[in-house]
Motif scaffolding. Structure first.
Motif, PDB file in Angstrom:
ATOM      1  N   VAL A  82     -74.267  28.606  22.952  1.00 50.95           N
ATOM      2  CA  VAL A  82     -74.839  29.611  22.721  1.00 50.95           C
ATOM      3  C   VAL A  82     -74.641  31.262  22.939  1.00 50.95           C
ATOM      4  CG1 VAL A  82     -76.245  27.820  22.640  1.00 50.95           C
ATOM      5  CG2 VAL A  82     -76.435  28.786  24.550  1.00 50.95           C
ATOM      6  N   GLY A  83     -73.874  31.253  23.941  1.00 48.77           N
ATOM      7  CA  GLY A  83     -73.147  32.348  24.703  1.00 48.77           C
ATOM      8  C   GLY A  83     -73.982  32.875  26.226  1.00 48.77           C
ATOM      9  N   PRO A  84     -73.316  33.655  27.009  1.00 49.71           N
ATOM     10  CA  PRO A  84     -73.705  34.220  27.898  1.00 49.71           C
ATOM     11  C   PRO A  84     -75.665  34.398  28.140  1.00 49.71           C
ATOM     12  CG  PRO A  84     -72.406  35.424  27.613  1.00 49.71           C
ATOM     13  CD  PRO A  84     -72.145  35.088  26.707  1.00 49.71           C
ATOM     14  N   ARG A  85     -75.953  34.653  27.699  1.00 47.04           N
ATOM     15  CA  ARG A  85     -76.586  35.364  27.879  1.00 47.04           C
ATOM     16  C   ARG A  85     -78.337  33.933  28.358  1.00 47.04           C
ATOM     17  NH1 ARG A  85     -79.995  39.959  24.226  1.00 47.04           N
ATOM     18  NH2 ARG A  85     -81.817  38.346  24.349  1.00 47.04           N
ATOM     19  N   MET A  86     -77.920  33.027  27.411  1.00 45.93           N
ATOM     20  CA  MET A  86     -78.888  32.136  27.000  1.00 45.93           C
ATOM     21  C   MET A  86     -78.641  31.433  27.869  1.00 45.93           C
ATOM     22  SD  MET A  86     -80.098  33.675  24.278  1.00 45.93           S
ATOM     23  CE  MET A  86     -81.426  32.260  23.665  1.00 45.93           C
ATOM     24  N   VAL A  87     -77.343  30.943  29.199  1.00 44.45           N
ATOM     25  CA  VAL A  87     -77.888  30.256  30.365  1.00 44.45           C
ATOM     26  C   VAL A  87     -77.959  30.660  31.478  1.00 44.45           C
ATOM     27  CG1 VAL A  87     -76.045  28.694  29.097  1.00 44.45           C
ATOM     28  CG2 VAL A  87     -75.326  30.034  30.578  1.00 44.45           C
ATOM     29  N   GLY A  88     -77.950  29.594  31.933  1.00 47.02           N
ATOM     30  CA  GLY A  88     -78.753  29.859  33.562  1.00 47.02           C
ATOM     31  C   GLY A  88     -79.481  31.012  33.898  1.00 47.02           C
ATOM     32  N   PRO A  89     -79.160  32.449  34.714  1.00 46.56           N
ATOM     33  CA  PRO A  89     -80.461  33.282  35.948  1.00 46.56           C
ATOM     34  C   PRO A  89     -80.169  34.015  34.367  1.00 46.56           C
ATOM     35  CG  PRO A  89     -78.303  32.993  37.114  1.00 46.56           C
ATOM     36  CD  PRO A  89     -77.967  31.266  36.095  1.00 46.56           C
ATOM     37  N   TYR A  90     -79.851  34.121  33.020  1.00 49.29           N
ATOM     38  CA  TYR A  90     -79.616  35.181  33.003  1.00 49.29           C
ATOM     39  C   TYR A  90     -80.978  34.663  31.235  1.00 49.29           C
ATOM     40  CZ  TYR A  90     -75.766  36.561  34.433  1.00 49.29           C
ATOM     41  OH  TYR A  90     -74.089  36.846  35.814  1.00 49.29           O
ATOM     42  N   VAL A  91     -80.967  33.602  31.297  1.00 52.66           N
ATOM     43  CA  VAL A  91     -81.752  33.794  30.292  1.00 52.66           C
ATOM     44  C   VAL A  91     -82.862  33.450  31.384  1.00 52.66           C
ATOM     45  CG1 VAL A  91     -82.115  30.649  30.417  1.00 52.66           C
ATOM     46  CG2 VAL A  91     -82.806  32.176  28.195  1.00 52.66           C
ATOM     47  N   GLN A  92     -82.972  33.459  32.213  1.00 47.98           N
ATOM     48  CA  GLN A  92     -84.943  33.425  33.187  1.00 47.98           C
ATOM     49  C   GLN A  92     -84.871  34.744  33.111  1.00 47.98           C
ATOM     50  OE1 GLN A  92     -83.745  31.206  36.719  1.00 47.98           O
ATOM     51  NE2 GLN A  92     -84.435  29.302  35.794  1.00 47.98           N
ATOM     52  N   LEU A  93     -84.250  35.393  33.949  1.00 47.66           N
ATOM     53  CA  LEU A  93     -84.480  37.362  33.720  1.00 47.66           C
ATOM     54  C   LEU A  93     -84.801  38.092  32.394  1.00 47.66           C
ATOM     55  CD1 LEU A  93     -80.953  37.974  36.329  1.00 47.66           C
ATOM     56  CD2 LEU A  93     -83.563  37.189  36.500  1.00 47.66           C
ATOM     57  N   PHE A  94     -83.866  38.124  31.153  1.00 44.79           N
ATOM     58  CA  PHE A  94     -84.155  38.372  30.420  1.00 44.79           C
ATOM     59  C   PHE A  94     -85.166  38.049  29.569  1.00 44.79           C
ATOM     60  CE2 PHE A  94     -79.185  38.426  29.393  1.00 44.79           C
ATOM     61  CZ  PHE A  94     -79.946  39.879  29.546  1.00 44.79           C
ATOM     62  N   TYR A  95     -85.551  36.649  29.482  1.00 48.41           N
ATOM     63  CA  TYR A  95     -87.428  36.272  29.018  1.00 48.41           C
ATOM     64  C   TYR A  95     -88.223  36.191  30.066  1.00 48.41           C
ATOM     65  CZ  TYR A  95     -90.691  32.167  27.020  1.00 48.41           C
ATOM     66  OH  TYR A  95     -91.772  31.621  27.286  1.00 48.41           O
ATOM     67  N   GLY A  96     -88.024  36.793  31.441  1.00 42.88           N
ATOM     68  CA  GLY A  96     -88.883  36.756  32.508  1.00 42.88           C
ATOM     69  C   GLY A  96     -89.232  37.630  32.736  1.00 42.88           C
ATOM     70  N   MET A  97     -88.652  39.192  31.975  1.00 41.59           N
ATOM     71  CA  MET A  97     -88.439  40.523  31.705  1.00 41.59           C
ATOM     72  C   MET A  97     -89.607  40.787  30.381  1.00 41.59           C
ATOM     73  SD  MET A  97     -85.893  42.306  32.901  1.00 41.59           S
ATOM     74  CE  MET A  97     -84.461  41.311  31.797  1.00 41.59           C
ATOM     75  N   VAL A  98     -89.578  39.985  29.822  1.00 39.88           N
ATOM     76  CA  VAL A  98     -90.081  39.870  28.183  1.00 39.88           C
ATOM     77  C   VAL A  98     -92.025  39.195  28.696  1.00 39.88           C
ATOM     78  CG1 VAL A  98     -91.061  38.786  25.947  1.00 39.88           C
ATOM     79  CG2 VAL A  98     -88.512  39.225  26.110  1.00 39.88           C
ATOM     80  N   ILE A  99     -92.037  37.784  28.901  1.00 40.16           N
ATOM     81  CA  ILE A  99     -92.965  37.079  29.612  1.00 40.16           C
ATOM     82  C   ILE A  99     -94.329  38.633  31.044  1.00 40.16           C
ATOM     83  CG2 ILE A  99     -93.782  35.586  30.812  1.00 40.16           C
ATOM     84  CD1 ILE A  99     -93.241  35.478  28.018  1.00 40.16           C
ATOM     85  N   LEU A 100     -93.677  38.705  31.489  1.00 38.05           N
ATOM     86  CA  LEU A 100     -94.232  39.703  32.862  1.00 38.05           C
ATOM     87  C   LEU A 100     -95.196  40.755  31.676  1.00 38.05           C
ATOM     88  CD1 LEU A 100     -92.830  39.908  36.314  1.00 38.05           C
ATOM     89  CD2 LEU A 100     -95.240  38.776  35.144  1.00 38.05           C
TER      90      LEU A 100
END
Length: 154
Positions: free
Chosen positions: A42-60
């Motif tokens: 799925v690529g590096p942006r969709m695993v580990g802390p990166y998916v959490q950071l991108f999604y967390g910014m969207v959710i806030l």
């Protein structure tokens, strides 16, 4: 006012589904072999802390909109502070995330903790539904626990 109303089923299920990127990010951070295999698919942006950071910014940012929506049904007594406060989660994301995984993770942890305080203020003011805190507290605790994996094991 009865503050013990049951969480609507759709809100509960969608709220729980919204945890999936945070939980996935924590799992792929804590299990490096899983993270490596998933990264290839799925690529590096969709695993580990990166998916959490991108999604967390969207959710806030999304939650700023939710608070704005609560404010739209308020009267002049609550409107001044509530409209201003509703912008805080999105502004927090804009001004504090960046500077690496650990720093951004801690910024999001603080942002979600602050959001929970705002949730409570809106709920106490009668702007949020009666069941709001019963939903928001467990969701926020799980999000923060997941984000801690990115803060502590970047």
């Amino acid at each position: 006012m009865d503050r013990t109303r049951t969480i609507p089923r759709h809100a509960l299920w969608l709220g729980a589904a919204g945890l999936l990127p945070f939980v996935w990010g924590a799992l792929t951070t804590l299990a490096p072999d899983l993270g490596d295999r998933a990264r290839d698919i799925v690529g590096p942006r969709m695993v580990g802390p990166y998916v959490q950071l991108f999604y967390g910014m969207v959710i806030l940012s999304f939650m700023s909109g939710v608070l704005w929506g609560f404010t739209a049904k308020s009267d002049g007594r609550h409107a001044r502070w509530a409209y201003a406060a509703s912008t805080l989660p999105a502004l927090w994301v804009f001004f504090t995330t960046g500077g690496g995984v650990d720093r951004a993770s801690w910024a999001l942890i603080a942002g979600f903790a602050g959001l929970l305080a705002l949730d409570r203020a809106y709920w106490k003011a009668g702007l949020a539904p009666d069941w709001w805190m019963a939903l928001r507290v467990p969701l926020t605790l799980i999000v923060i626990l997941c984000l801690l994996t990115g803060a502590e094991f970047p």
